[in-house]
Design an enzyme around this catalytic site. Sequence first.
Site, mmCIF file in Angstrom:
data_model
loop_
_atom_site.group_PDB
_atom_site.id
_atom_site.type_symbol
_atom_site.label_atom_id
_atom_site.label_comp_id
_atom_site.label_asym_id
_atom_site.label_seq_id
_atom_site.Cartn_x
_atom_site.Cartn_y
_atom_site.Cartn_z
ATOM 1 N N PRO A 161 0.943 0.612 -15.555
ATOM 2 C CA PRO A 161 0.643 1.759 -14.680
ATOM 3 C C PRO A 161 0.195 1.285 -13.305
ATOM 4 O O PRO A 161 -0.630 0.368 -13.188
ATOM 5 C CB PRO A 161 -0.486 2.486 -15.428
ATOM 6 C CG PRO A 161 -0.394 2.012 -16.841
ATOM 7 C CD PRO A 161 0.132 0.616 -16.783
ATOM 8 N N ILE A 162 0.707 1.910 -12.268
ATOM 9 C CA ILE A 162 0.418 1.483 -10.906
ATOM 10 C C ILE A 162 -1.064 1.649 -10.583
ATOM 11 O O ILE A 162 -1.639 0.861 -9.813
ATOM 12 C CB ILE A 162 1.284 2.282 -9.896
ATOM 13 C CG1 ILE A 162 1.260 1.609 -8.523
ATOM 14 C CG2 ILE A 162 0.874 3.730 -9.827
ATOM 15 C CD1 ILE A 162 1.967 0.287 -8.470
ATOM 16 N N CYS A 163 -1.718 2.654 -11.210
ATOM 17 C CA CYS A 163 -3.147 2.860 -10.942
ATOM 18 C C CYS A 163 -3.975 1.698 -11.497
ATOM 19 O O CYS A 163 -4.958 1.269 -10.896
ATOM 20 C CB CYS A 163 -3.619 4.185 -11.527
ATOM 21 S SG CYS A 163 -3.290 4.373 -13.280
ATOM 22 N N THR A 164 -3.561 1.181 -12.646
ATOM 23 C CA THR A 164 -4.258 0.035 -13.242
ATOM 24 C C THR A 164 -4.071 -1.199 -12.374
ATOM 25 O O THR A 164 -5.021 -1.954 -12.117
ATOM 26 C CB THR A 164 -3.732 -0.235 -14.663
ATOM 27 O OG1 THR A 164 -3.951 0.924 -15.465
ATOM 28 C CG2 THR A 164 -4.433 -1.435 -15.281
ATOM 29 N N ASN B 154 -6.179 -0.612 -9.057
ATOM 30 C CA ASN B 154 -7.625 -0.373 -9.062
ATOM 31 C C ASN B 154 -8.409 -1.135 -10.129
ATOM 32 O O ASN B 154 -9.503 -1.633 -9.841
ATOM 33 C CB ASN B 154 -7.891 1.140 -9.242
ATOM 34 C CG ASN B 154 -7.242 1.969 -8.160
ATOM 35 O OD1 ASN B 154 -7.309 1.613 -6.983
ATOM 36 N ND2 ASN B 154 -6.601 3.063 -8.545
#
Length: 438
Positions: A217-220, A223
């Site tokens: 996941p791009i958020c993982t 961030n």
Amino acid sequence: MSETQMQTDLQGGLETAASKDWPGRWSHLYKILDRRGPFADPSFTPDHGDEILLNTCRVLVIGAGGLGCEILKNLALSGFKNIEVIDMDTIDVSNLNRQFLFRPSDVGKPKAKVASEFIMKRVPGVKVTYYHGKIQDKDDDYYLGFQLIICGLDSVEARRWINATLVNLVDGEPERIRVLVDGGTEGFKGQARVIIPTITSCYECSLDMLGKQRTFPICTIANTPRLPEHCIEWASAIHWPKERPDIKMDTDDPIHIQWLYETALKRAKEFNITGVTYSLTQGVVKNIIPAIASTNAIIAASCCNEAFKLITTSQPYLNNYMMYTGNEGLYTYTFDHQKKPDCPVCGNERVTMEISMEITVEDFIEYLKEKQDIQLKKPSLSHAVTNEKIYWQSPPIFEEKTRPNLERKLLEMVKQGDEITVTDTTLPISLQIVVSYI
């Protein structure tokens, strides 16, 4: 260098090599070909198999990498005298640990050229021509010139292309059938299969058996990285475009890999993550799965065994799928993979998809890319009846013109029961999809 030039390089000494035969050289083959076994095909005639095998049979080997090197060696030592190999890659130093036809002095040279010359040097009387380029460069007549085609590829896209090409080649004429023997390895796992176009299940029929490529996941990644792979993905997917927007990343360039490694290492230290190495960085950005030489040898042996049986009819050939696992011991399993009636390549039924009435064109394209049994990369859509362009990925002029349609609901352009024509760079054919709204 053109194909003609490359093949001319090989002619010197071929006549000499062809004359190098000796009494009893093929005695191990005659033990099989001079007598009928209990499982021999009814069409098998003793004393004649060697004529086809040693003199008239032409075999095409696609791929001259880890699997291809083994296949070429096995074919040459099994009596196949007329072989052609096609490969678009050049030799890298990392290939030398398992691709045994290559030496340090060959680094940078075409794999197909070096492999063909090595085989002819070591196995007298065998003629191996080569083509350094893409399989897509060749037309139908080229593939019709072979009795058998063996794949030792590491690319799903290339397999799908040659599979669809051979199915289309038949065109209702049985004499145009060219059997495809496909081998593949992944670490300690592998498979060999026999594909008879339009008769047995094709490669496309089994597409849903392939595992999905690992993604994060791009958020993982952005961030909360927790793994060394997260840091490497951040360096390649987020930081590279930000820091080097004018430079296209080349995953074969050591300088680029080194930059990604150093960037990922700094990121890992910030989050107290260990395990970022140069080899892991290379593996993540190139999606490299470790290659095991013994797995290549086992699968290549199986492929060549099937080639021998298919050409000589001395024994029944594989029906039609063999899986091998060597993680914990040695395990093989053979089964008859069933042909799919709605296979977009070899099936005779149209593909019907049930989708939401609220789905947009953009979401439908993403759905096609994620659908396991289709696995498209850059699909372009048109209405099958009106030929109206729904969205085209290329050329740029049509992409720009159809881009506003991405936000529209598919229902506005395609009604219930209508057909959509889907084209993609991964396939030489178009798919016809019947839309059913729910």
